[in-house]
Design an enzyme around this catalytic site. Structure first.
Site, PDB file in Angstrom:
ATOM      1  N   HIS A 907      35.158  31.848  50.618  1.00 53.48           N
ATOM      2  CA  HIS A 907      35.474  32.583  49.396  1.00 53.48           C
ATOM      3  C   HIS A 907      34.983  31.765  48.201  1.00 53.48           C
ATOM      4  CE1 HIS A 907      38.937  34.539  51.820  1.00 53.48           C
ATOM      5  NE2 HIS A 907      37.837  35.274  51.899  1.00 53.48           N
ATOM      6  N   GLU A 910      37.324  29.990  45.583  1.00 50.62           N
ATOM      7  CA  GLU A 910      38.252  28.946  46.033  1.00 50.62           C
ATOM      8  C   GLU A 910      37.537  27.600  46.032  1.00 50.62           C
ATOM      9  OE1 GLU A 910      39.653  30.419  49.769  1.00 50.62           O
ATOM     10  OE2 GLU A 910      40.459  32.241  48.869  1.00 50.62           O
ATOM     11  N   HIS A1004      40.492  26.616  52.717  1.00 47.45           N
ATOM     12  CA  HIS A1004      40.634  27.709  51.755  1.00 47.45           C
ATOM     13  C   HIS A1004      41.423  27.236  50.539  1.00 47.45           C
ATOM     14  CE1 HIS A1004      39.374  31.537  53.864  1.00 47.45           C
ATOM     15  NE2 HIS A1004      39.304  30.656  54.857  1.00 47.45           N
ATOM     16  N   GLU A1089      45.170  25.907  53.489  1.00 46.73           N
ATOM     17  CA  GLU A1089      45.201  26.456  52.142  1.00 46.73           C
ATOM     18  C   GLU A1089      45.614  25.380  51.141  1.00 46.73           C
ATOM     19  OE1 GLU A1089      44.559  29.589  51.279  1.00 46.73           O
ATOM     20  OE2 GLU A1089      44.774  30.829  53.082  1.00 46.73           O
TER      21      GLU A1089
END
Length: 1226
Positions: A907, A910, A1004, A1089
């Protein structure tokens, strides 16, 4: 001893007066009440007297185990004598008044409300009905009604609704009887069917006869009637009836009258009730139109503004704000189309899906005058056409100061995978081995024999040095004297440490040792290194001119600009704020060939950033392809970023800041003449608007790699609305921003509003700030991104989203992220970003520098995995340790090392994932004994950037295909998703060769949670969470998947085990984590994350996260793999614990036992069954010993303090964990 249940057991004699009277009353129940009414009157009268005079009597009657309530209700139902009925009703009133909630509940459970309704119907048959009886019955119904959920249905079936409404009509002047009747009417109206029925009976018109203008008399009656009106108007049918009766203007007049006359604020409840009526009426489109026509916006705006100074009137202000926001006209975004301003034509488009739908729409490129044309309405369906019969989103909007996420109406378990077959690994290979053999070339290490390699004295070569110094034009405020630029040798020298900047935690301080010694590559693959890669699509010097601005300063002119020779345009500073404006627009921004400007050398960032090379970065930019054909380089990417030595605290949100911003937005409609509405930047126009250099407007630019700003509109003198660009080949995904601002005034507070955000909440509401980079600060030797902004909030605005972009849902709105900031330097050029930028060119530069720093004992290969849709190469790295020799034993050990597969940046928005990956790469390439041990234990396969095209073009989530690549892992298309297709193929090849990775982790970033955490996959925990039936064999699962997160929670200060989840959800079945777990069979398959905001636990609690902490996290991940190696028994290093102590050694991670600072809907309740982590390791004592020492790098970052060992409670806090959020970044 059991609690006594009988009254006699509680010390109440069975022959007490109350018990005797109840016994006598019980004997009369039935025919006796009719035959001897006089006796019933006497008994009930005496019992009422006892209850009124002796408190213990009511306790005796209502004691548990007694039948007092049943006797009283039975007597009430059987008697026909009015005095007896009144006595019993008074008895009930006394009992229920004293007993509060519990006694009312007993009364309802015994069928008391049904008895009262029957009494009411019977009394209504008398003509005229007994007023005292009606008063008592309605008083009791008003008291017990809220406890009986079925009262409304009972009243409708028995006909009690009409009895009450007719009684009100006949007694409008009888305040004593009217009050309880209105109270009961309010209870009846809670049932929507009842409300509609009462509306048909004229209840709405009746309420407006009772609700009167301001008066000091009968305020209780007015309050109750307003409450009843609020309940009635919750029905959209009644709301429509009120609008058709022109009662909206009546409500506004009543509210204004009470607002003006209630100077002492003694009747705010009535004022709030009138606002609630307006809120319910404006839930329908007809009501919103009537409200606007009646000048309701101005009335509520002015009245609310007068209440702002009184804190106790906040409920009125908030209610008014909600109504005004709801009635604010829904507008389209001022764009020609919701599609991206950039277009990339796909050669292959799938037959269905959002991209196919996008390609089937009419083409964009409409002019500003066409925004309201009919064809556009078909494309951007955003007008207020919601059906009045549908619930509007504003009905449940929480508009308080601490606005939280809009709650998802679905159950938390709705998305959990409940198909056992899908939770088991696939047994049939998805692709034949013959198709995968082409990927053997990426695993040369498995066949390399290292024959002919000299393990004694490898040759070295020095990296190429820059031939000329780099200089940049400087602003007028700087000294006009020409400053001699440093030599190339000084600029490129990175070995000298910066004494004021502490080394980055975890190994980065050691990277300068061999900086000027590039080891000769051995057994290089066929693919070229990044530093030697062909410059696909490189722009020539004519296309990429340096924009040198005119300057009145007289100073020697450099004979030759090295920036021009580099063939890339570097942003320039110029006098008067005209420089750095952004694009080729504006008469003030042209080149002055005869002018002379002052120059200043670029700060020697090489001393601060060993992995940053200005010349090399420009060279890398030349080979980067973008859809808009960017010709400029942003200063932050050119200069680099040096993490500050201090930590930046989470911003404390001031009370009322959101309300203040909303009122300023509403003021635009109230006072439109004060709004400039001046477009100052627009990517959709062939050339940007000409902005005069008079200091009245800021200049914007986003035409550089990873930049994202589509349009800037000046609203007020110092306020700008900003619109972000959609992802290419998409019509949404607005979150990432990165743009340049210049032409500012020093000390002036500017407000920036990003008006097309999409998520329903953001960490900007919970302490997060935007990032700003000052070029003046960078030139002064402080090249860094810093957190900036005050009065930050994130809220829903009046710009409607197209149903095309919301999957067919209508009524959705965009959100505004607003912040205010000031500038410290005159003629500065500043950049703002959502998070720390990390461009594709930066990655290529860092990989080239890492290759230059490679020590001879490190095995490093850089392959090109594939070419993206945009023509950019996707790097693929192999890192491990060289074998000790070319003996068969050493070669065998080399080839049999387990694989660790890492990926990041699928992504583009990010960027924190890239910073974590940077920390991992630097640790792996370090020269410490820890790094060497790790390389000897594993072979690392790394795809550091899965979506280069998205990163380059400033996308937030998608690639050029317009799709989220992390939703394509189940069936990736080799033409549309090449990086995913080939990465999955690499993993499939390993699975076929029985060498599946020990760990797979995809890095991420998370935008709505704090801390760093992991998502994993567990069949057992998914079954538990979903409560589905499963065989006992399905519940037998190794807990090894929890080992790595558990280790990270012990050694990484930013990591939170409480936020981890191992549940498999249906919406995530096509993500990398789930597919690698399910199809490749990797038990330890994770998504890691990292927050974009900060931490609410551990050492970093209360601080925003920075690049230092992110890189530290990447390095700590490597340390966790060392401990995992020991736990899994892959390779036994006797001194591993000593090595770990060097890194972990001085400070344990202290996890606060306090609850989370900010609780959001992603933080689900704790799991149903606790998991014993002690089963993961046989060396529990050693684990504790390791926690007793802290990381040397952490000491450097924390000033060397060594806190006490955490308590048992704090250590046990690691074991808590919560479910995976419905909305994540995966």
């Amino acid at each position: 001893m059991n609690k006594p249940k009988m009254a006699s057991e509680k010390g109440v004699p069975s022959n007490s007066r109350a018990q005797i009277l109840l016994a006598q009353l019980e004997k009369l129940t039935g025919d006796g009440m009719v035959r001897d009414p006089e006796m019933a009157r006497q008994i009930t009268s005496k019992l009422l007297h006892l209850i009124q005079t002796q408190e213990k009597t009511s306790k005796e009657v209502m004691s548990k185990g007694t039948s007092g309530m049943e006797v009283i209700l039975s007597s009430l139902e059987s008697t026909r004598d009015i005095p007896t009925i009144l006595n019993i009703l008074c008895i009930l009133s006394e009992l229920l008044t004293l007993g509060k909630g519990r006694r009312v509940g007993v009364f309802v459970s015994k069928g008391g409300t049904a008895v009262l309704l029957r009494i009411l119907i019977s009394a209504n048959k008398e003509f005229p009905p007994n007023e005292e009886l009606m008063l008592q019955v309605h008083s009791l119904l008003a008291k017990v009604g809220p406890k009986d959920r079925k009262l409304g249905v009972k009243a409708r079936l028995t006909g009690a609704l009409n009895v009450t409404i007719n009684l009100i009509k006949k007694n409008l002047q009888n305040v004593k009887l009217l009050l309880p009747c209105l109270q009961v009417l309010r209870v009846y109206s809670a049932n929507m069917v009842n409300a509609i029925s009462l509306g048909n009976s004229g209840a709405i018109e009746l309420m407006f006869k009772i609700v009167a203008p301001y008066s000091k008399k009968n305020t209780s009656l007015i309050k109750v009637s307003v409450d009843a009106l609020v309940a009635l108007l919750k029905s959209k049918t009644n709301a429509r009836r009120a609008v058709e009766g022109s009662y909206v203007s009546t409500l506004l007049a009543l509210y204004l009258d009470w607002h003006r006359n209630d100077t002492w604020h003694r009747h705010t409840v009535i004022r709030k009730g009138l606002l609630a009526c307006l809120r319910n009426v404006t839930n329908i489109k007809l009501g919103r139109r009537a409200f606007t026509k009646a000048d309701g916006m101005r009335i509520l705006y002015n009245s609310s503004s007068e209440c702002l100074s009184v804190r106790t009137l906040d409920p009125l202000v908030n209610a008014s704000s909600l109504i005004m926001r709801k009635c604010f006209p829904k507008n389209r975004l001022p764009l020609p189309t919701i599609k991206s301003a950039f277009h990339y034509q796909l050669e292959h488009v799938l037959a269905s899906g959002p991209v196919a739908q996008l390609y089937s729409q009419p083409p964009g490129g409409r002019t500003q005058a066409q925004l309201c044309s009919e064809p556009l309405k078909k494309v951007d369906d955003v007008v207020d056409d919601s059906d009045d019969n549908e619930d509007t989103e504003a009905d449940t909007e929480n508009d308080t100061e601490n606005e939280e996420d809009e709650k998802d109406c679905r159950s938390p378990n709705d998305d959990i995978e409940k198909d056992i077959n899908k939770l088991h690994p696939q047994k049939i290979p998805s692709r034949p081995y013959e198709e995968l053999r082409v990927y053997e070339k990426f695993f040369v290490e498995l066949s390399e024999d290292f024959q002919g390699y000299n393990f004694e004295s490898p040759t070295t070569s020095s990296p190429a040095q820059s031939a000329q110094p780099i200089v940049v034009p400087t602003p007028q405020a700087l000294s006009p004297n020409h400053v001699t630029a440093p030599t190339a040798q000084n600029v490129s020298n990175a070995s000298a440490p910066a004494p004021t900047i502490p080394p980055l935690q975890l190994e980065t301080s050691q990277f300068g040792k061999d900086f000027n010694k590039k080891e000769e590559a051995h057994n290089q693959p066929a693919e070229q290194e990044w530093s030697q890669a062909p410059e696909y699509g490189a722009l020539n010097a004519d296309e990429m001119r340096v924009k040198q601005k005119a300057s009145p300063i007289s100073a020697p002119k450099p004979t030759q600009s090295p920036l021009l020779l580099e063939g890339i345009a570097i942003r320039c500073l110029a006098a008067g704020g005209a420089g750095g404006g952004g694009s080729d627009c504006g008469s003030e921004g042209g080149e002055d060939e005869g002018g002379e400007g002052a120059v200043l050398e670029v700060p020697d960032t090489a001393q601060l950033l060993p992995l940053h090379d200005l010349d090399l970065y420009v060279e890398m930019v030349k080979g980067t392809k973008s859809v808009p054909h960017y010709t400029e380089v942003a200063y932050p990417d050119y200069f680099g970023h040096v993490a500050p030595t201090y930590r930046e605290s989470l911003l404390e949100r001031l009370y009322g800041v959101q309300r203040s911003k909303i009122f300023q937005d509403i003021e635009r409609l109230i006072h439109p003449n004060n709004i400039m509405d001046k477009v100052v930047y627009d990517l959709d126009m062939p050339s940007c608007p000409v902005i005069e250099s008079d200091g009245e407007s800021l200049r914007f630019n986003s035409k550089f790699e990873s930049g994202n700003l589509r349009k800037a509109i000046q609203i007020r003198k110092y306020e700008y609305d900003l619109i972000l660009n959609s992802d290419i080949n998409s019509n949404h995904h607005h979150q990432w921003f990165y743009f340049e601002v210049s032409g500012m005034r020093v000390g002036t507070m500017y407000r920036f509003n990003i008006i097309n955000c999409e998520k329903s909440n953001s960490q900007f509401n919970y302490g997060m700030q935007a990032l700003m980079y000052s070029v003046q600060e960078a030139i002064s030797g402080r090249p860094r991104w810093v957190r900036t902004g005050t009065d930050i909030c994130y809220y829903k605005n009046n710009f409607a989203r197209s149903s095309i972009a919301t999957g067919g849902q209508k009524g959705k709105s965009y959100y505004t992220m607003t912040f205010s900031t000031s500038f410290s330097h005159k003629d500065d050029v500043c950049y703002f970003s959502y998070h720390y930028p990390y461009t594709y060119s930066s990655l290529k530069m860092h990989l080239s520098k890492l290759e230059a720093m490679r020590a001879p004992e490190i095995y490093l290969r850089q392959d090109v995995l594939c070419e993206t849709l945009g023509g950019n190469s996707c790097p693929f790295l192999t890192i491990t340790a060289m074998p000790e020799s070319n003996s068969s034993d050493h070669i065998c050990q080399f080839r049999n090392r387990p694989f660790i597969f890492l990926s990041a940046r699928v992504h583009p928005g990010e960027t924190n994932a890239s910073w974590v990956m940077k920390g991992t790469l630097e640790f792996l390439m370090g020269t410490s004994l820890l790094a060497a041990t790790l390389r000897e234990a594993y072979i690392f396969k790394i795809v550091p950037m899965l979506n280069p095209d998205g990163v380059v073009n400033g996308n937030h989530r998608c690639s050029l295909s317009g799709e989220d690549l992390n939703r394509q892992w189940q069936n990736p298309n080799p033409e549309l998703h090449p990086t995913i297709y080939h990465t999955k193929s690499l993993l499939q090849y390993l699975a076929h060769t029985q060498r599946a990775p020990l760990v797979f982790c995809d890095y991420h970033g998370h935008s709505r949670k704090k801390n760093v955490f992991m998502y994993g996959c567990s069949l057992k925990e998914t079954i538990w969470q979903s409560n589905i039936s499963a065989a006992s064999s399905d519940l037998q699962e190794d807990l090894a998947y929890r080992a790595l997160p558990k280790i990270l929670s012990q050694i990484a200060p930013a990591f939170s085990m409480a936020s981890c989840s191992f549940v498999v959800e249906r919406s995530k079945e096509s993500t990398a984590r789930v597919v690698v777990w399910r199809e490749i069979g990797v038990q330890r398959s994770y998504t890691m994350e990292s927050t974009v905001c900060g931490c609410d636990q551990g050492k970093y609690k209360g601080f925003q996260i920075g690049t230092r902490e992110l890189e530290e996290m990447g390095a700590q991940f490597c340390v966790a793999l060392l401990r995992l190696k020991r736990m899994t028994g892959l390779h036994n290093h006797q001194h591993l614990l000593d090595l770990e102590s060097d890194l972990i050694g001085a400070q344990p991670k202290v996890v606060s036992s306090c609850p989370t600072t900010y609780v959001m809907d992603e933080d689900e309740p704790s799991f149903l069954e606790a998991v014993d982590y002690s089963a993961e390791s046989n060396d529990d004592d050693t684990e504790v010993d390791l926690e007793a020492v802290a990381s040397a790098a952490s000491v450097a970052g924390a000033g060397g303090e060594v806190p006490d060992r955490p308590s048992d409670a704090e250590s046990n806090n690691h074991d808590a964990w919560k479910s995976e959020p419905v909305t994540g970044s995966q």
